[in-house]
Scaffold this motif. Structure first.
Motif, PDB file in Angstrom:
ATOM      1  N   LEU A   1     -16.837  29.010  20.000  1.00  0.00           N
ATOM      2  CA  LEU A   1     -17.801  27.644  20.101  1.00  0.00           C
ATOM      3  C   LEU A   1     -18.241  27.344  21.733  1.00  0.00           C
ATOM      4  O   LEU A   1     -19.136  26.922  21.922  1.00  0.00           O
ATOM      5  N   ASP A   2     -17.319  27.778  22.555  1.00  0.00           N
ATOM      6  CA  ASP A   2     -17.587  27.400  23.903  1.00  0.00           C
ATOM      7  C   ASP A   2     -18.517  28.302  24.664  1.00  0.00           C
ATOM      8  O   ASP A   2     -19.412  27.759  25.364  1.00  0.00           O
ATOM      9  N   VAL A   3     -18.723  29.637  24.497  1.00  0.00           N
ATOM     10  CA  VAL A   3     -19.384  30.552  25.351  1.00  0.00           C
ATOM     11  C   VAL A   3     -20.228  31.488  24.259  1.00  0.00           C
ATOM     12  O   VAL A   3     -21.495  31.486  24.541  1.00  0.00           O
ATOM     13  N   GLY A   4     -19.732  31.857  23.344  1.00  0.00           N
ATOM     14  CA  GLY A   4     -20.455  32.932  22.608  1.00  0.00           C
ATOM     15  C   GLY A   4     -21.747  32.276  21.586  1.00  0.00           C
ATOM     16  O   GLY A   4     -22.452  33.207  21.815  1.00  0.00           O
ATOM     17  N   LEU A   5     -21.753  31.239  21.324  1.00  0.00           N
ATOM     18  CA  LEU A   5     -22.723  30.879  20.387  1.00  0.00           C
ATOM     19  C   LEU A   5     -23.621  30.534  21.354  1.00  0.00           C
ATOM     20  O   LEU A   5     -25.034  30.796  21.074  1.00  0.00           O
ATOM     21  N   SER A   6     -23.649  29.948  22.441  1.00  0.00           N
ATOM     22  CA  SER A   6     -24.931  29.673  23.379  1.00  0.00           C
ATOM     23  C   SER A   6     -25.338  30.904  23.875  1.00  0.00           C
ATOM     24  O   SER A   6     -26.427  31.061  24.118  1.00  0.00           O
TER      25      SER A   6
ATOM     26  N   SER B   1      -0.961  33.071  14.946  1.00  0.00           N
ATOM     27  CA  SER B   1      -2.443  32.375  14.942  1.00  0.00           C
ATOM     28  C   SER B   1      -3.376  32.405  16.000  1.00  0.00           C
ATOM     29  O   SER B   1      -4.232  32.003  16.162  1.00  0.00           O
ATOM     30  N   ALA B   2      -2.658  32.522  17.359  1.00  0.00           N
ATOM     31  CA  ALA B   2      -3.034  32.091  18.520  1.00  0.00           C
ATOM     32  C   ALA B   2      -4.251  33.037  18.786  1.00  0.00           C
ATOM     33  O   ALA B   2      -5.382  32.367  19.274  1.00  0.00           O
ATOM     34  N   PRO B   3      -4.349  34.288  18.736  1.00  0.00           N
ATOM     35  CA  PRO B   3      -5.366  34.939  19.001  1.00  0.00           C
ATOM     36  C   PRO B   3      -6.646  34.701  17.990  1.00  0.00           C
ATOM     37  O   PRO B   3      -7.939  34.544  18.516  1.00  0.00           O
ATOM     38  N   HIS B   4      -6.336  34.170  16.715  1.00  0.00           N
ATOM     39  CA  HIS B   4      -7.804  33.921  15.955  1.00  0.00           C
ATOM     40  C   HIS B   4      -8.260  32.356  16.424  1.00  0.00           C
ATOM     41  O   HIS B   4      -9.446  32.466  16.601  1.00  0.00           O
ATOM     42  N   VAL B   5      -7.282  31.489  16.562  1.00  0.00           N
ATOM     43  CA  VAL B   5      -7.866  30.232  17.191  1.00  0.00           C
ATOM     44  C   VAL B   5      -8.501  30.416  18.609  1.00  0.00           C
ATOM     45  O   VAL B   5      -9.714  30.090  18.883  1.00  0.00           O
ATOM     46  N   GLU B   6      -7.982  31.145  19.510  1.00  0.00           N
ATOM     47  CA  GLU B   6      -8.558  31.457  20.846  1.00  0.00           C
ATOM     48  C   GLU B   6      -9.889  32.144  20.841  1.00  0.00           C
ATOM     49  O   GLU B   6     -10.828  31.663  21.529  1.00  0.00           O
ATOM     50  N   SER B   7     -10.077  33.074  19.807  1.00  0.00           N
ATOM     51  CA  SER B   7     -11.315  33.756  19.553  1.00  0.00           C
ATOM     52  C   SER B   7     -12.617  32.678  19.178  1.00  0.00           C
ATOM     53  O   SER B   7     -13.368  32.655  19.573  1.00  0.00           O
ATOM     54  N   PHE B   8     -12.146  32.064  18.015  1.00  0.00           N
ATOM     55  CA  PHE B   8     -12.949  31.019  17.607  1.00  0.00           C
ATOM     56  C   PHE B   8     -13.507  29.751  18.661  1.00  0.00           C
ATOM     57  O   PHE B   8     -14.429  29.402  18.816  1.00  0.00           O
ATOM     58  N   ASP B   9     -12.433  29.549  19.448  1.00  0.00           N
ATOM     59  CA  ASP B   9     -12.698  28.397  20.613  1.00  0.00           C
ATOM     60  C   ASP B   9     -13.752  29.098  21.533  1.00  0.00           C
ATOM     61  O   ASP B   9     -14.719  28.489  21.891  1.00  0.00           O
ATOM     62  N   TYR B  10     -13.656  30.415  22.080  1.00  0.00           N
ATOM     63  CA  TYR B  10     -14.491  31.194  22.615  1.00  0.00           C
ATOM     64  C   TYR B  10     -15.852  31.200  22.204  1.00  0.00           C
ATOM     65  O   TYR B  10     -16.994  31.056  22.691  1.00  0.00           O
TER      66      TYR B  10
END
Length: 86
Positions: A58-63, A47-56
């Motif tokens: 929230l941290d970078v992509g949304l803004s 599940s790491a790639p899914h969690v990491e992409s979601f974290d990205y």
């Protein structure tokens, strides 16, 4: 991923178990099941790639996505007000 099951060889006179004689061939992650450390590591790695992409996201992509939306100014008028009719 498909979950394969096998019928257990319970005799006809025996009590039926909670799962009606179906044995899972993959580990269960229900709360009552104690998870082996190796299974937990495999699940975390899977599940790491899914969690990491979601974290990205929230941290970078949304803004970045919001900053790419062009700004515009709206002049709102209350159409129920008599002053705005004319």
């Amino acid at each position: 991923m498909s979950v394969s099951t096998k019928k257990s060889r319970a005799s006809k006179g025996s009590e039926s178990s909670k799962d009606d004689g179906i044995r899972q061939t993959v580990p269960s992650f229900h709360r009552s099941h104690s998870v082996k450390k190796s299974d937990a590591r495999r699940l975390r790695r899977l599940s790491a790639p899914h969690v990491e992409s979601f974290d990205y996201f929230l941290d970078v992509g949304l803004s970045r996505g919001v900053s790419d939306i062009p700004s515009c100014e709206l002049d709102l008028v209350d159409i129920s007000s008599p002053e705005s009719r004319g």
